[in-house]
Structure formats: structure tokens, C-alpha cells
Design a protein around this motif. Sequence first.
Motif, PDB file in Angstrom:
ATOM      1  N   LEU A  90       0.806  -1.216   0.000  1.00  0.00           N
ATOM      2  CA  LEU A  90       0.000   0.000   0.000  1.00  0.00           C
ATOM      3  C   LEU A  90       0.840   1.267   0.000  1.00  0.00           C
ATOM      4  N   THR A  91       2.077   1.168   0.466  1.00  0.00           N
ATOM      5  CA  THR A  91       2.881   2.373   0.619  1.00  0.00           C
ATOM      6  C   THR A  91       4.038   2.477  -0.361  1.00  0.00           C
ATOM      7  N   ARG A  92       4.320   1.411  -1.112  1.00  0.00           N
ATOM      8  CA  ARG A  92       5.394   1.446  -2.097  1.00  0.00           C
ATOM      9  C   ARG A  92       4.895   0.906  -3.429  1.00  0.00           C
ATOM     10  N   ALA A  93       5.558   1.289  -4.492  1.00  0.00           N
ATOM     11  CA  ALA A  93       5.165   0.859  -5.830  1.00  0.00           C
ATOM     12  C   ALA A  93       5.976  -0.373  -6.240  1.00  0.00           C
ATOM     13  N   TYR A  94       5.286  -1.439  -6.643  1.00  0.00           N
ATOM     14  CA  TYR A  94       5.936  -2.664  -7.100  1.00  0.00           C
ATOM     15  C   TYR A  94       5.416  -3.045  -8.481  1.00  0.00           C
ATOM     16  N   ASP A  95       6.233  -3.793  -9.196  1.00  0.00           N
ATOM     17  CA  ASP A  95       5.846  -4.290 -10.511  1.00  0.00           C
ATOM     18  C   ASP A  95       5.331  -5.722 -10.457  1.00  0.00           C
ATOM     19  N   LEU A  96       5.657  -6.443  -9.372  1.00  0.00           N
ATOM     20  CA  LEU A  96       5.269  -7.840  -9.246  1.00  0.00           C
ATOM     21  C   LEU A  96       5.272  -8.227  -7.771  1.00  0.00           C
ATOM     22  N   MET A  97       4.314  -9.087  -7.395  1.00  0.00           N
ATOM     23  CA  MET A  97       4.262  -9.596  -6.029  1.00  0.00           C
ATOM     24  C   MET A  97       4.269 -11.119  -6.052  1.00  0.00           C
ATOM     25  N   ILE A  98       5.156 -11.729  -5.269  1.00  0.00           N
ATOM     26  CA  ILE A  98       5.198 -13.174  -5.083  1.00  0.00           C
ATOM     27  C   ILE A  98       4.600 -13.447  -3.708  1.00  0.00           C
ATOM     28  N   LEU A  99       3.515 -14.218  -3.655  1.00  0.00           N
ATOM     29  CA  LEU A  99       2.688 -14.273  -2.454  1.00  0.00           C
ATOM     30  C   LEU A  99       2.416 -15.704  -2.009  1.00  0.00           C
ATOM     31  N   ASP A 100       2.760 -16.000  -0.758  1.00  0.00           N
ATOM     32  CA  ASP A 100       2.399 -17.281  -0.158  1.00  0.00           C
ATOM     33  C   ASP A 100       0.947 -17.201   0.316  1.00  0.00           C
ATOM     34  N   ARG A 101       0.317 -18.348   0.509  1.00  0.00           N
ATOM     35  CA  ARG A 101      -1.065 -18.335   1.001  1.00  0.00           C
ATOM     36  C   ARG A 101      -1.123 -18.473   2.521  1.00  0.00           C
ATOM     37  N   GLY A 102      -0.381 -19.400   3.087  1.00  0.00           N
ATOM     38  CA  GLY A 102      -0.471 -19.661   4.519  1.00  0.00           C
ATOM     39  C   GLY A 102       0.359 -18.691   5.330  1.00  0.00           C
ATOM     40  N   LEU A 103      -0.047 -17.434   5.347  1.00  0.00           N
ATOM     41  CA  LEU A 103       0.717 -16.393   6.030  1.00  0.00           C
ATOM     42  C   LEU A 103       0.143 -16.103   7.415  1.00  0.00           C
TER      43      LEU A 103
ATOM     44  N   PRO B 261       6.968 -27.925  -4.393  1.00  0.00           N
ATOM     45  CA  PRO B 261       8.252 -27.372  -4.839  1.00  0.00           C
ATOM     46  C   PRO B 261       8.188 -26.972  -6.311  1.00  0.00           C
ATOM     47  N   PHE B 262       9.083 -26.095  -6.722  1.00  0.00           N
ATOM     48  CA  PHE B 262       9.012 -25.523  -8.060  1.00  0.00           C
ATOM     49  C   PHE B 262      10.398 -25.426  -8.660  1.00  0.00           C
ATOM     50  N   GLU B 263      10.443 -25.222  -9.950  1.00  0.00           N
ATOM     51  CA  GLU B 263      11.698 -25.021 -10.658  1.00  0.00           C
ATOM     52  C   GLU B 263      12.020 -23.527 -10.713  1.00  0.00           C
ATOM     53  N   VAL B 264      13.245 -23.164 -10.397  1.00  0.00           N
ATOM     54  CA  VAL B 264      13.659 -21.767 -10.424  1.00  0.00           C
ATOM     55  C   VAL B 264      13.437 -21.149 -11.798  1.00  0.00           C
ATOM     56  N   GLU B 265      13.805 -21.883 -12.839  1.00  0.00           N
ATOM     57  CA  GLU B 265      13.681 -21.351 -14.193  1.00  0.00           C
ATOM     58  C   GLU B 265      12.222 -21.057 -14.536  1.00  0.00           C
ATOM     59  N   GLU B 266      11.316 -21.911 -14.063  1.00  0.00           N
ATOM     60  CA  GLU B 266       9.898 -21.686 -14.348  1.00  0.00           C
ATOM     61  C   GLU B 266       9.380 -20.465 -13.594  1.00  0.00           C
ATOM     62  N   LEU B 267       9.789 -20.305 -12.346  1.00  0.00           N
ATOM     63  CA  LEU B 267       9.359 -19.138 -11.578  1.00  0.00           C
ATOM     64  C   LEU B 267       9.811 -17.851 -12.248  1.00  0.00           C
TER      65      LEU B 267
END
Length: 248
Positions: free
Chosen positions: A72-85, A133-139
Motif C-alpha cells: 500500500l505504501t510502495r510501488a511494485y511491478d510484481l508480487m510473489i505471495l504465499d497463502r499460509g501467512l 516445490p518448483f523449478e527456479v527457471e519456471e518461476l
Amino acid sequence: MEFSHFHREGCRGDGVSAWESDAMTDAARPAAKVLVVEDDRELGPLLLRLFRGAGYAGDLAPDGQAGLHLALTRAYDLMILDRGLPAIEGLDLLGRLRRSGVTVPALVLTALGTVADRVAGLDGGAEDYLVKPFEVEELLARARVLLRRRDASAQRLAVGGAAFDLISRTVAYPDGSLVALSGRESDLLRLLAQHPARAFTREEILARVFPDASGVALVDTYVHYLRRKLGAEAVATVRGVGYRLGPG
């Protein structure tokens, strides 16, 4: 390389991990800013290192409340978001941001991987959903796609009868005239132009455009600058509220 295998892959002799070395070659936009919202004490910092190594600027929020504040207070171009926070659950956080007018593309990165989970994430406002788990290249590839989509859709905004170019920070009029804006002027106009029907309070503008400043008088000063360059009707005053984009 699967991210969960990071420790088993090892590091180069100079202390740079294999995935980090690969990430350094990615064609990321140098100015792109990524917000990572992840409560895992090991994964969060590693994700931040990954994106920084790929040429992005980035911040890490360790819980939902911190993520909400930063978004809300800074400008971002992308957010990576976990669900279980903790504090605020991931999709609840995303819903609050969307209702507040924050349109930053969100990629949900979570262990919740059923079809119902994916549907809930996409219906909840996420642009993409990747299961751990995920692949770095795909992310990184998915991040680049979301950034390209954002660039294509948001490079130009309508300001009355003129076109506001976010990259060159110029306003072009149908008669061919061009007005150049400063960085702060451009940031203010971008906020108003992205939400043309919404009136922002001075406090909201201060928090989202001038997060390192104090005193709403600065907002009035930059509104004056925009009106001087673009015309008195460029920014409308909403009595008792604040400012919005002027009439088209």
C-alpha cells in the motif's frame, strides 16, 4: 533446478549458488521491483536473493500485515505471495489490495496445489499460481511473462484527450505538443490516471507516491506543478476528500 533441492545442489567456489549464477543471466528489467511475501525464514530470503540476482529490486515481507503495508505504501511491478501467512492470510491480503485499487500482478507461490486451491487463488485476484516445490527457471519465466503483460497494458494511460507515456514520462497531445514530467510528477499522475474515477485523500497520495516524505503540503505542491504543466483541469479537487484525475 527444483528450488527445494537448493541445499543439495551446492555452491560455486566463490560462494554464489548454482541457481543464483543462472539467474544473473536472466534478461530482467533492471527497474522492476518485486515484493516477496513469504513467512518461511529460509525460503523468503532465498527468493529475495533469487530475484535480486536476476536483476530485480526487491523487498521481503515476513507476514501478511507487513506485506499489506508495503504494497500500500510502495510501488511494485510484481508480487510473489504465499497463502499460509500469519497475521493476514495470503488471499485475504490480495483481496484487500485489489479493493484498495492496487493492481500489481500477483503470483501465488504455495504448497496448496489442488484444483480447488488453484481456482480459489485465480478467482481471488492472482494472475498466476505456482505450486511448491518448483523449478527456479519456471518461476523466473512466469515472472517475466507477468511483467511483459503489465508493460504492454500500462505503458500508456489516457489523461483527458492526451496520452501519458509511463516510460518516457511525457504527455502527448493530439496537436503534436509534448510535455515532459519529472519523476515525482509522473508518479503522481500515474496514480490518478490508473484510477480515474477515484478520489484520493492527501494522506493516501503521500503514502503511495511520496513514502519517504512527511507532510501533506508536498502533495499540494506537486498537484500545483501538474496543473501548471498540463492545465488547471488536469487534477480535480474533490471537496472534503482530496484529488482525482480531472475531467476528460
